[in-house]
Design a protein around this motif. Sequence first.
Motif, mmCIF file in Angstrom:
data_model
loop_
_atom_site.group_PDB
_atom_site.id
_atom_site.type_symbol
_atom_site.label_atom_id
_atom_site.label_comp_id
_atom_site.label_asym_id
_atom_site.label_seq_id
_atom_site.Cartn_x
_atom_site.Cartn_y
_atom_site.Cartn_z
ATOM 1 N N ASP A 1 35.955 34.225 39.245
ATOM 2 C CA ASP A 1 34.951 35.202 38.842
ATOM 3 C C ASP A 1 33.642 34.820 39.531
ATOM 4 N N ASP B 1 30.542 36.197 38.089
ATOM 5 C CA ASP B 1 29.516 36.769 37.232
ATOM 6 C C ASP B 1 29.034 35.780 36.177
ATOM 7 N N ASP C 1 26.452 38.434 29.936
ATOM 8 C CA ASP C 1 25.332 39.271 29.535
ATOM 9 C C ASP C 1 25.539 39.671 28.072
ATOM 10 N N LYS D 1 27.595 30.942 33.808
ATOM 11 C CA LYS D 1 28.674 31.419 34.669
ATOM 12 C C LYS D 1 29.974 31.524 33.872
ATOM 13 N N LYS D 2 30.676 32.612 34.091
ATOM 14 C CA LYS D 2 31.924 32.833 33.365
ATOM 15 C C LYS D 2 32.964 31.767 33.681
ATOM 16 N N PHE E 1 33.339 36.690 44.757
ATOM 17 C CA PHE E 1 33.654 38.107 44.614
ATOM 18 C C PHE E 1 34.865 38.401 45.481
ATOM 19 N N ASN F 1 25.496 42.672 36.344
ATOM 20 C CA ASN F 1 26.522 42.657 37.372
ATOM 21 C C ASN F 1 26.157 43.631 38.490
#
Length: 258
Positions: free
Chosen positions: A54, A56, A59, A77-78, A101, A213
């Motif tokens: 990931d 992202d 949020d 961070k995820k 990404f 994002n």
Amino acid sequence: MENRRFLRTEALLGHDGMERLRRARVMVVGLGAVGGYALEALARAGIRHLTLVDFDVFDESNINRQILALTSTLGRKKTEVARERVLDINPDCDVKIIETFVNADTLPQLLAEPVDYVVDAIDALNPKCCLMEALYHSNIPFISSMGAALKTDVSRIRLRRLGQTENCSLARFVRKRLKRRGIDIGKIICVSSDEQVSLPATALFDDSENDANPVVSGGRNGRKRLTMGSLPTVTAIFGLMIANEIIKNISSNAVPER
């Protein structure tokens, strides 16, 4: 049995099945609403080698449906949050994180990882199709999540061939793109809902001002799109169904149908 942590799983699947789970290497791409729940189940099943992908951070708007999104994890961070949770479940797990990404440029890095199964929990169309195409041609088993947003009837959620999906706009766009690329969509397994939704006026809204994002908000990696309402129950079931199928296939040494 090694310890009591996975005693009940081994009691059901047997020693050999448990050993297959311990040896298996599974990659989870996308650690949001669907991917987070899939990861939770895979970790609790005793899979010892996990690669988490990931780019992202969490949020506040993620809290309604993402198991890893908490007040304490906002802004983090995820991948890092996910790794911490997996190790809290199973300290013996080998967890690798890749903060990237997914696109044509980064796919070679991902596919270089030794992996037995992949969870495709990406919700953006272009990256999703790129990943599915690459996995298909590399003959790497995977299960994809189609659209869980806007759905409320959990009885309509099923494992299906991509070619059999109905009433899912994401699946429709994915089918068209993959067919144009010469992929047999009848051989791709996905989780989808065939519920025909009746949307309230508020179900679609523009939340780009508060969206962290950039891919879904219209940044350099994607184009602007509307935010869709979703329920934690539906997204969780999508993720858990993917994990359940992977756990069954790995523990029984079943070869995924293609």
